[in-house]
Design a protein around this motif. Sequence first.
Motif, short mmCIF file in Angstrom:
data_model
loop_
_atom_site.label_atom_id
_atom_site.label_comp_id
_atom_site.label_asym_id
_atom_site.label_seq_id
_atom_site.Cartn_x
_atom_site.Cartn_y
_atom_site.Cartn_z
N ILE A 69 0.83 -1.21 0.00
CA ILE A 69 0.00 0.00 0.00
C ILE A 69 0.87 1.26 0.00
N THR A 70 1.82 1.31 0.93
CA THR A 70 2.71 2.48 0.99
C THR A 70 3.47 2.62 -0.32
N ARG A 71 3.86 1.48 -0.84
CA ARG A 71 4.62 1.48 -2.08
C ARG A 71 3.83 2.12 -3.21
N GLU A 72 2.56 1.71 -3.35
CA GLU A 72 1.74 2.29 -4.41
C GLU A 72 1.51 3.76 -4.18
N ALA A 73 1.30 4.13 -2.92
CA ALA A 73 1.10 5.55 -2.61
C ALA A 73 2.34 6.36 -2.99
N LEU A 74 3.50 5.80 -2.69
CA LEU A 74 4.73 6.54 -2.99
C LEU A 74 5.02 6.56 -4.49
N GLN A 75 4.62 5.49 -5.19
CA GLN A 75 4.77 5.53 -6.65
C GLN A 75 3.98 6.69 -7.24
N VAL A 76 2.76 6.84 -6.75
CA VAL A 76 1.91 7.95 -7.24
C VAL A 76 2.57 9.28 -6.89
N LEU A 77 2.99 9.39 -5.64
CA LEU A 77 3.62 10.62 -5.17
C LEU A 77 4.86 10.94 -5.99
N PHE A 78 5.65 9.90 -6.21
CA PHE A 78 6.90 10.07 -6.96
C PHE A 78 6.60 10.57 -8.38
N LEU A 79 5.62 9.93 -9.00
CA LEU A 79 5.29 10.29 -10.37
C LEU A 79 4.73 11.70 -10.46
N GLU A 80 3.87 12.05 -9.50
CA GLU A 80 3.33 13.41 -9.48
C GLU A 80 4.46 14.42 -9.36
N HIS A 81 5.37 14.13 -8.46
CA HIS A 81 6.49 15.04 -8.27
C HIS A 81 7.32 15.11 -9.54
N TRP A 82 7.53 13.95 -10.15
CA TRP A 82 8.37 13.94 -11.35
C TRP A 82 7.69 14.73 -12.48
N LEU A 83 6.36 14.58 -12.60
CA LEU A 83 5.65 15.31 -13.66
C LEU A 83 5.71 16.81 -13.42
N ALA A 84 5.68 17.21 -12.13
CA ALA A 84 5.75 18.63 -11.81
C ALA A 84 7.16 19.18 -12.05
N HIS A 85 8.17 18.39 -11.67
CA HIS A 85 9.57 18.79 -11.89
C HIS A 85 10.28 17.64 -12.57
N PRO A 86 10.17 17.53 -13.88
CA PRO A 86 10.75 16.35 -14.54
C PRO A 86 12.28 16.38 -14.53
N VAL A 87 12.83 15.73 -13.52
CA VAL A 87 14.27 15.63 -13.40
C VAL A 87 14.73 14.39 -14.17
N THR A 88 15.90 14.47 -14.77
CA THR A 88 16.45 13.32 -15.47
C THR A 88 16.69 12.20 -14.45
N ALA A 89 16.03 11.04 -14.66
CA ALA A 89 16.06 10.05 -13.59
C ALA A 89 16.29 8.63 -14.10
N LEU A 90 17.10 7.90 -13.35
CA LEU A 90 17.28 6.45 -13.56
C LEU A 90 16.73 5.76 -12.33
#
Lengths: 250, 262
Positions: free
Chosen positions: B177-198
């Motif tokens: 559950i936490t994992r899925e929540a953080l995936q969403v959070l991570f993606l939202e953050h990435w979409l807002a500030h698309p940093v080059t990421a591996l």
Amino acid sequence: MNKRLLQQVVRLVLVFAGINVIWYLAFLLMNHPILPSPLTVYRAMFELGAGNIALNVGYSLMRIFAGVAVALVLGLLVGLLMGRSPLWNRLLDPVVYLTYPVPKIALLPVVMLFFGLGETSKILMIMLILLFQVIISVRDGVKAIPASTYDVLTSIGANAAQKFWNVTLPGALSVILSTIRISLGTAISVLFFTEIYGTEHGMGFFIMDAWLRLDYPEMYAGIMLFSLVGFVLFLLVDLLDYKFMKWRNQ
Amino acid sequence: MSSSKTNVNSSGLCVKDLQVEYNNGQPALGKVNFILPEHGIYTVIGPSGSGKSTLLRAVAGLLPDYAGQLLFNGKAVQDKETLIGLVPQNYGLLPWKTVRANIRTALRIARPAISDKQEVESRIQRWLTSMGISELAGRYPLSLSGGQQQRVAIARAFAIMPTILLLDEPFSALDAITREALQVLFLEHWLAHPVTALFVTHDVEEAILLGQQIIILPASKEETPDIVDNRAVFGMKHEDKRSSEDFFEQTKRIRKVMREKW
Ligand SMILES: Nc1ncnc2c1ncn2[C@@H]1O[C@H](COP(=O)(O)OP(=O)(O)OP(=O)(O)O)[C@@H](O)[C@H]1O
Ligand SMILES: [Mg+2]
């Protein structure tokens, strides 16, 4: 936490009281001037006056602090060098290995021949006692820090000083503190010897002086004060340990 | 925009003929080639020991020795200007510093220009809150669970606003559950500030959910990695991804590669 502290204090006070009781009993049994009663000694201590006590205790503390400080700075530098660089470790390791077992107290006459009877040789002796222990513990402490601990700081471009303050020093601090705690006892004993010569101040001088004047109550008062100095120093190290090692005990 | 040909002059993170051996002479990472465009995000999967962490460590400048080239916008990655945020597999928190002090230290070193104390503290607070760990700010890492430490490490990497973000299995210690929540959070953050990421992961689903392309490292160091285009799934709304046909197809395709090369 506070409750545990209180218990600790109560225990210490009880032990202290116990020692005094045994002392008093011994005094009653012996009934001889070489062992005065605790009351006589405390009265003698009281009569010394704050100024006199502060002067002697101050001199002894100053010498210990100076010796410890120099040993720490030098030991940290050398230990760090040996811990971080295999080349320096190979060069210095035999030196440390050969000099470490030399009983440093035996060097007292040599140090006094070279540096006279003044402050320099007193501080130097304390430093010598501590230095090798500090070098070895810093080296091993630094080596024991896993290389990956530096990774994040390295990747964000931290310089050598930033790595030292944020990783190396705190990582090696626990070994450094325990070394200081262990060597402090020896350092205090050595201080006593060095203060027999060439000074008019300090706890060692004070005790020997009272002894030679056959003023036994004052001599014991001096011993008590000297022990107090040692106790305060240990307390200080414990305090540092508590402050900087919180992360391990939480 | 084909990613099979590696052109050194292109923008973004260019990994060309990267090969790594540790001191023991065994290859730790076979020949890897890819271009991660600036503001792009790729996921990396591979079996244990295939060199995922090694790849990230090379990009992070932690390996003194490697063969090949690592460039960001035509310049060496190790250049001072490219700030790299790393979330190591072991979280990399300094045990003698509190959660807050860990992030503060990284911020001070990475962003010395932010001299305003208030600004630093509010940034730390913001990231701790968004990771859901603001109540842990005063704790020491040794007293935290693995998942909590992981979130601190992520907060720290985000807080410094790096040019390149490297995440080594950042959600591995979290419950589903936490994992899925953080995936969403991570993606939202990435979409807002698309940093080059591996983004390295063990989890096929996670690789498909979070990567524009998926780099699949083979078990053998002789074979070249497969790079699977995943833009179709990546472009969808996050909540629709799992139920989509493309997602299903992608899973099948990757599992096939895994069966052949792992
Ligand atoms: N410091 C090192 N010294 C020598 N060999 C190493 C070192 N670190 C990793 N290796 C070797 O390099 C290879 C790749 O390791 P790496 O840690 O990159 O794998 P990984 O894909 O991240 O695995 P995992 O999924 O288990 O984290 C392994 O064979 C490993 O044994
Ligand atoms: Mg790994």
